[in-house]
Write a protein that holds these residues in place. Structure first.
Motif, PDB file in Angstrom:
ATOM      1  N   SER A  75      57.518  35.316  30.411  1.00 33.92           N
ATOM      2  CA  SER A  75      56.130  35.677  30.620  1.00 33.92           C
ATOM      3  C   SER A  75      55.721  35.350  32.042  1.00 33.92           C
ATOM      4  O   SER A  75      56.178  34.363  32.624  1.00 33.92           O
ATOM      5  CB  SER A  75      55.215  34.929  29.644  1.00 33.92           C
ATOM      6  N   CYS A  76      54.863  36.173  32.583  1.00 31.24           N
ATOM      7  CA  CYS A  76      54.308  35.961  33.915  1.00 31.24           C
ATOM      8  C   CYS A  76      52.800  36.082  33.814  1.00 31.24           C
ATOM      9  O   CYS A  76      52.271  37.187  33.656  1.00 31.24           O
ATOM     10  CB  CYS A  76      54.868  36.977  34.911  1.00 31.24           C
ATOM     11  N   GLY A  77      52.116  34.955  33.884  1.00 34.50           N
ATOM     12  CA  GLY A  77      50.667  34.957  33.902  1.00 34.50           C
ATOM     13  C   GLY A  77      50.164  35.206  35.308  1.00 34.50           C
ATOM     14  O   GLY A  77      50.559  34.505  36.238  1.00 34.50           O
ATOM     15  N   VAL A  78      49.293  36.184  35.458  1.00 30.40           N
ATOM     16  CA  VAL A  78      48.801  36.604  36.767  1.00 30.40           C
ATOM     17  C   VAL A  78      47.304  36.374  36.823  1.00 30.40           C
ATOM     18  O   VAL A  78      46.563  36.771  35.918  1.00 30.40           O
ATOM     19  CB  VAL A  78      49.123  38.083  37.045  1.00 30.40           C
TER      20      VAL A  78
ATOM     21  N   THR B 159      40.973  41.219  41.343  1.00 32.38           N
ATOM     22  CA  THR B 159      41.495  42.577  41.203  1.00 32.38           C
ATOM     23  C   THR B 159      42.993  42.563  40.912  1.00 32.38           C
ATOM     24  O   THR B 159      43.780  43.287  41.522  1.00 32.38           O
ATOM     25  CB  THR B 159      41.202  43.395  42.470  1.00 32.38           C
ATOM     26  N   VAL B 160      43.364  41.745  39.956  1.00 35.42           N
ATOM     27  CA  VAL B 160      44.775  41.575  39.625  1.00 35.42           C
ATOM     28  C   VAL B 160      45.410  42.878  39.169  1.00 35.42           C
ATOM     29  O   VAL B 160      46.582  43.130  39.441  1.00 35.42           O
ATOM     30  CB  VAL B 160      44.936  40.478  38.552  1.00 35.42           C
ATOM     31  N   ASP B 161      44.654  43.707  38.478  1.00 33.16           N
ATOM     32  CA  ASP B 161      45.222  44.945  37.945  1.00 33.16           C
ATOM     33  C   ASP B 161      45.572  45.962  39.020  1.00 33.16           C
ATOM     34  O   ASP B 161      46.162  46.999  38.702  1.00 33.16           O
ATOM     35  CB  ASP B 161      44.294  45.562  36.902  1.00 33.16           C
ATOM     36  N   ASN B 162      45.236  45.698  40.269  1.00 31.44           N
ATOM     37  CA  ASN B 162      45.618  46.587  41.363  1.00 31.44           C
ATOM     38  C   ASN B 162      47.007  46.287  41.927  1.00 31.44           C
ATOM     39  O   ASN B 162      47.503  47.050  42.761  1.00 31.44           O
ATOM     40  CB  ASN B 162      44.603  46.512  42.503  1.00 31.44           C
ATOM     41  N   TYR B 163      47.621  45.201  41.508  1.00 33.02           N
ATOM     42  CA  TYR B 163      48.888  44.770  42.074  1.00 33.02           C
ATOM     43  C   TYR B 163      50.049  45.126  41.162  1.00 33.02           C
ATOM     44  O   TYR B 163      50.083  44.685  40.010  1.00 33.02           O
ATOM     45  CB  TYR B 163      48.889  43.256  42.284  1.00 33.02           C
ATOM     46  N   PRO B 164      51.024  45.877  41.656  1.00 33.56           N
ATOM     47  CA  PRO B 164      52.280  45.996  40.906  1.00 33.56           C
ATOM     48  C   PRO B 164      52.960  44.636  40.792  1.00 33.56           C
ATOM     49  O   PRO B 164      52.909  43.820  41.722  1.00 33.56           O
ATOM     50  CB  PRO B 164      53.118  46.959  41.760  1.00 33.56           C
ATOM     51  N   ILE B 165      53.624  44.394  39.668  1.00 38.19           N
ATOM     52  CA  ILE B 165      54.293  43.129  39.404  1.00 38.19           C
ATOM     53  C   ILE B 165      55.779  43.384  39.202  1.00 38.19           C
ATOM     54  O   ILE B 165      56.158  44.270  38.424  1.00 38.19           O
ATOM     55  CB  ILE B 165      53.708  42.423  38.173  1.00 38.19           C
ATOM     56  N   GLY B 166      56.598  42.599  39.882  1.00 38.89           N
ATOM     57  CA  GLY B 166      58.032  42.735  39.760  1.00 38.89           C
ATOM     58  C   GLY B 166      58.685  41.463  39.237  1.00 38.89           C
ATOM     59  O   GLY B 166      58.141  40.366  39.382  1.00 38.89           O
TER      60      GLY B 166
ATOM     61  N   SER C  18      57.102  44.854  30.281  1.00 35.64           N
ATOM     62  CA  SER C  18      55.866  45.320  29.666  1.00 35.64           C
ATOM     63  C   SER C  18      54.719  44.449  30.151  1.00 35.64           C
ATOM     64  O   SER C  18      54.931  43.459  30.858  1.00 35.64           O
ATOM     65  CB  SER C  18      55.968  45.293  28.139  1.00 35.64           C
ATOM     66  N   ARG C  19      53.509  44.838  29.768  1.00 33.29           N
ATOM     67  CA  ARG C  19      52.350  44.050  30.194  1.00 33.29           C
ATOM     68  C   ARG C  19      51.248  44.111  29.153  1.00 33.29           C
ATOM     69  O   ARG C  19      51.142  45.066  28.375  1.00 33.29           O
ATOM     70  CB  ARG C  19      51.814  44.515  31.558  1.00 33.29           C
ATOM     71  N   ASP C  20      50.439  43.068  29.159  1.00 33.54           N
ATOM     72  CA  ASP C  20      49.257  42.980  28.325  1.00 33.54           C
ATOM     73  C   ASP C  20      48.090  42.776  29.280  1.00 33.54           C
ATOM     74  O   ASP C  20      47.862  41.665  29.761  1.00 33.54           O
ATOM     75  CB  ASP C  20      49.366  41.828  27.329  1.00 33.54           C
ATOM     76  N   ASN C  21      47.375  43.841  29.561  1.00 34.28           N
ATOM     77  CA  ASN C  21      46.298  43.764  30.544  1.00 34.28           C
ATOM     78  C   ASN C  21      45.179  42.816  30.107  1.00 34.28           C
ATOM     79  O   ASN C  21      44.564  42.150  30.941  1.00 34.28           O
ATOM     80  CB  ASN C  21      45.726  45.154  30.806  1.00 34.28           C
ATOM     81  N   ALA C  22      44.922  42.747  28.812  1.00 34.38           N
ATOM     82  CA  ALA C  22      43.872  41.870  28.318  1.00 34.38           C
ATOM     83  C   ALA C  22      44.183  40.407  28.597  1.00 34.38           C
ATOM     84  O   ALA C  22      43.274  39.599  28.808  1.00 34.38           O
ATOM     85  CB  ALA C  22      43.653  42.093  26.826  1.00 34.38           C
ATOM     86  N   LYS C  23      45.462  40.056  28.602  1.00 38.45           N
ATOM     87  CA  LYS C  23      45.882  38.684  28.859  1.00 38.45           C
ATOM     88  C   LYS C  23      46.349  38.468  30.291  1.00 38.45           C
ATOM     89  O   LYS C  23      46.759  37.357  30.638  1.00 38.45           O
ATOM     90  CB  LYS C  23      46.997  38.286  27.896  1.00 38.45           C
TER      91      LYS C  23
END
Length: 128
Positions: free
Chosen positions: A21-24, A28-35, A71-76
């Motif tokens: 898991s990667c907590g971000v 504006t976190v949802d604007n960043y691609p995560i690798g 995968s990702r969970d935008n709500a979390k």
């Protein structure tokens, strides 16, 4: 500013599974691609997978060989890396990172230099 925290690593036998898991957090976190990247002792940091917040993904198919799923969970505000059929060669420190250069885009980078923000890493050890 973006902060990332990895968790879920540990010791697993070959053939087993782990979910990282990667907590971000940050503005504006949802604007960043995560690798996801990994680095074994004496080896270069290797791209594993990446995801944007619209669900688009990219994989290092040569190393992952169809065994990993991002995968990702935008709500979390969390990104996951499901790792199945693990092999000893998967042993490494796994990092998640945010790509500020592609902020607000759907494009995904595969090089570590493109990712500005990094977590501290989580150790994955796969025994024979």
């Amino acid at each position: 500013q973006v902060q990332l925290v990895e968790s879920g690593g540990g010791l697993v036998q070959a053939g087993g599974s782990l979910r990282l898991s990667c907590g971000v957090s940050g503005r504006t976190v949802d604007n960043y691609p995560i690798g996801w990247f990994r680095q074994a002792p004496g080896k270069e940091r290797e791209f594993v997978a990446a995801i944007n917040w619209r669900g688009g993904t990219a994989y290092n198919t040569d190393s992952v060989r169809g065994r990993f799923t991002i995968s990702r969970d935008n709500a979390k505000n969390t990104v996951y890396l499901q790792m199945n059929s693990l092999k000893p060669e998967d042993t490494a420190v796994y990092y998640c990172a945010a790509d500020s250069s592609r902020r607000g885009t759907i494009l995904l980078g595969r090089s570590s230099f493109e990712y500005e923000y990094w977590g501290q890493g989580t150790q994955v050890t796969v025994s024979s």
